[in-house]
Design a protein around this motif. Structure first.
Motif, PDB file in Angstrom:
ATOM      1  N   UNK A 226       1.233  -1.316   0.157  1.00 30.78           N
ATOM      2  CA  UNK A 226      -0.188   0.039  -0.280  1.00 30.78           C
ATOM      3  C   UNK A 226       1.167   1.485   0.362  1.00 30.78           C
ATOM      4  N   UNK A 227       1.944   1.132   0.440  1.00 26.99           N
ATOM      5  CA  UNK A 227       2.203   2.527   0.581  1.00 26.99           C
ATOM      6  C   UNK A 227       3.433   2.631  -1.163  1.00 26.99           C
ATOM      7  N   UNK A 228       3.864   1.476  -1.294  1.00 25.51           N
ATOM      8  CA  UNK A 228       4.671   1.966  -2.940  1.00 25.51           C
ATOM      9  C   UNK A 228       3.354   2.320  -3.880  1.00 25.51           C
ATOM     10  N   UNK A 229       2.111   1.550  -3.461  1.00 32.08           N
ATOM     11  CA  UNK A 229       0.611   1.948  -5.190  1.00 32.08           C
ATOM     12  C   UNK A 229       0.623   3.113  -4.075  1.00 32.08           C
ATOM     13  N   UNK A 230       0.021   3.484  -2.771  1.00 26.61           N
ATOM     14  CA  UNK A 230      -0.261   5.457  -2.580  1.00 26.61           C
ATOM     15  C   UNK A 230       0.495   6.146  -3.260  1.00 26.61           C
ATOM     16  N   UNK A 231       2.023   5.578  -4.497  1.00 23.46           N
ATOM     17  CA  UNK A 231       2.359   7.107  -4.989  1.00 23.46           C
ATOM     18  C   UNK A 231       1.693   7.143  -6.409  1.00 23.46           C
ATOM     19  N   UNK A 261      11.211   9.740  -4.343  1.00 21.96           N
ATOM     20  CA  UNK A 261      11.095   8.606  -5.108  1.00 21.96           C
ATOM     21  C   UNK A 261      12.520   7.574  -3.413  1.00 21.96           C
ATOM     22  N   UNK A 262      13.037   8.450  -3.468  1.00 24.50           N
ATOM     23  CA  UNK A 262      13.696   8.014  -2.080  1.00 24.50           C
ATOM     24  C   UNK A 262      12.587   8.129  -0.618  1.00 24.50           C
ATOM     25  N   UNK A 263      12.355   8.995  -0.649  1.00 29.61           N
ATOM     26  CA  UNK A 263      10.553   8.869   0.219  1.00 29.61           C
ATOM     27  C   UNK A 263       9.678   7.731   0.086  1.00 29.61           C
ATOM     28  N   UNK A 264       9.264   7.594  -0.451  1.00 31.17           N
ATOM     29  CA  UNK A 264       8.733   6.747  -0.678  1.00 31.17           C
ATOM     30  C   UNK A 264       9.345   4.918   0.319  1.00 31.17           C
ATOM     31  N   UNK A 265      10.562   5.046  -0.451  1.00 27.58           N
ATOM     32  CA  UNK A 265      11.311   3.383  -0.491  1.00 27.58           C
ATOM     33  C   UNK A 265      11.015   3.790   1.030  1.00 27.58           C
ATOM     34  N   UNK A 267      10.083   5.227   3.531  1.00 28.95           N
ATOM     35  CA  UNK A 267       8.759   5.251   4.665  1.00 28.95           C
ATOM     36  C   UNK A 267       7.710   3.185   4.409  1.00 28.95           C
ATOM     37  N   UNK A 268       8.077   2.645   3.056  1.00 31.75           N
ATOM     38  CA  UNK A 268       8.341   1.699   3.371  1.00 31.75           C
ATOM     39  C   UNK A 268       8.728   0.711   3.685  1.00 31.75           C
ATOM     40  N   UNK A 269      10.516   0.860   4.462  1.00 28.42           N
ATOM     41  CA  UNK A 269      11.197   0.158   4.605  1.00 28.42           C
ATOM     42  C   UNK A 269      10.596   0.474   6.898  1.00 28.42           C
ATOM     43  N   UNK A 270       9.720   1.596   6.512  1.00 26.80           N
ATOM     44  CA  UNK A 270      10.515   1.652   7.984  1.00 26.80           C
ATOM     45  C   UNK A 270       8.180   1.122   8.141  1.00 26.80           C
ATOM     46  N   UNK A 271       7.267   1.557   6.908  1.00 35.79           N
ATOM     47  CA  UNK A 271       6.453   0.628   7.920  1.00 35.79           C
ATOM     48  C   UNK A 271       6.591  -0.887   7.900  1.00 35.79           C
ATOM     49  N   UNK A 272       7.553  -1.117   7.176  1.00 33.20           N
ATOM     50  CA  UNK A 272       7.992  -2.727   7.054  1.00 33.20           C
ATOM     51  C   UNK A 272       8.748  -3.517   8.165  1.00 33.20           C
ATOM     52  N   UNK A 273       9.712  -1.825   8.505  1.00 31.50           N
ATOM     53  CA  UNK A 273      10.335  -2.345  10.165  1.00 31.50           C
ATOM     54  C   UNK A 273       9.383  -1.907  11.269  1.00 31.50           C
TER      55      UNK A 273
END
Length: 287
Positions: A226-231, A261-265, A267-273
């Motif tokens: 969802x974090x990646x697709x929300x872009x 691009x880096x902010x989305x990445x 944020x996805x890594x933080x949500x995964x953490x």
């Protein structure tokens, strides 16, 4: 030679039956305690390694974010890039992105978890195939096509983006809920029923706790998706960090494109953490 009437003696010299008599220790007497201690040590070591890995992941995320901030402070940015990458604008886009992700995830949980539980009950198992086919539509269709088609049907804006994200993220949670419940040892279920537990008690006290690890893995996967697709919500005026990516492409602003691009990445890594931390804490002991 023992006289008649004399009691036999133990190897320690005490007469059998007297308080001071000692019986030979069985060689397996301490085996269960030793095995329990080794099992506890192994569990503690595994937990310690898991927490160490989570710490390393958080340090990596923090390092990437720090490098990004340092680069923004030192880079020679154009006036357009300075305006687009202002701290207030970045914070507003990040909040929009989080709002899209978290609201969509909440709706996915409310829909997919109860549906997955219902489809594992005996009376509704025949519906599991058709429901999974429908849930797979969100994953099978191209994400950008799904977003745009729903926007033409429901109207452009925030809620069209939320609904498209819900359709995209429902399958991992639904599938993992069903798989987790189906892999619960049926002997434990039968034991609970034999103790007089109701069907609801067996579900909430036996089946769901055992299925928690697999269910949480599906939820974590859905959150990252969802974090990646929300872009993509920016294409239908849904907001989020995708606006930085499209702005960087359309106006030829490489710095804005890289930052978005880096902010989305990150944020996805933080949500995964965060998901891994919850998965580690909520996992029942011994699993």
């Amino acid at each position: 030679m023992r006289h008649p009437g004399q009691r036999p003696q133990t190897p320690g010299g005490h007469e059998a039956g007297q308080p001071g008599a000692e019986m030979p220790a069985s060689p397996d007497a301490g085996a269960p305690d030793a095995e329990s201690a080794r099992g506890a040590d192994a569990d503690a070591g595994t937990a310690q390694r898991s927490w160490r890995a989570l710490g390393y992941q958080l340090l990596g995320i923090t390092a990437v974010l720090s490098l990004l901030v340092g680069w923004l402070l030192l880079a020679d940015l154009s006036p357009a890039e300075l305006t687009t990458l202002a701290p207030a604008a970045l914070w507003a886009h990040t909040l929009e992105h989080l709002q899209l992700t978290l609201l969509s995830a909440a709706i996915v949980l409310v829909v997919a978890v109860p549906l997955g539980i219902a489809l594992t009950r005996q009376k509704l198992r025949f519906l599991s195939g058709p429901v999974l086919v429908l849930a797979n539509i969100g994953q099978a269709a191209p994400s950008i096509g799904l977003v745009v088609l729903l926007a033409f049907w429901l109207g452009f804006g925030f809620w069209a983006a939320v609904i498209s994200l819900v359709l995209y993220g429902v399958l991992p949670v639904l599938r993992n809920t069903m798989v987790g419940l189906q892999h619960v040892d049926q002997r434990l279920v039968e034991a609970g029923r034999g103790m007089g537990m109701t069907a609801a008690s067996v579900l909430f006290k036996v089946e769901l706790p055992m299925a928690v690890p697999i269910m949480l893995a599906g939820i974590r996967t859905a959150l990252v998706l969802l974090v990646g697709t929300a872009a993509l919500a920016t294409f239908i005026n849904g907001g989020g960090l995708g606006i930085l990516i499209t702005t960087g492409v359309q106006l030829n602003l490489p710095a804005v494109l890289v930052v978005g691009s880096l902010l989305v990445a990150v944020l996805a890594l933080f949500i995964d953490w965060v998901g891994r931390v919850v998965e580690h804490v909520a996992r029942p002991k011994g699993l």
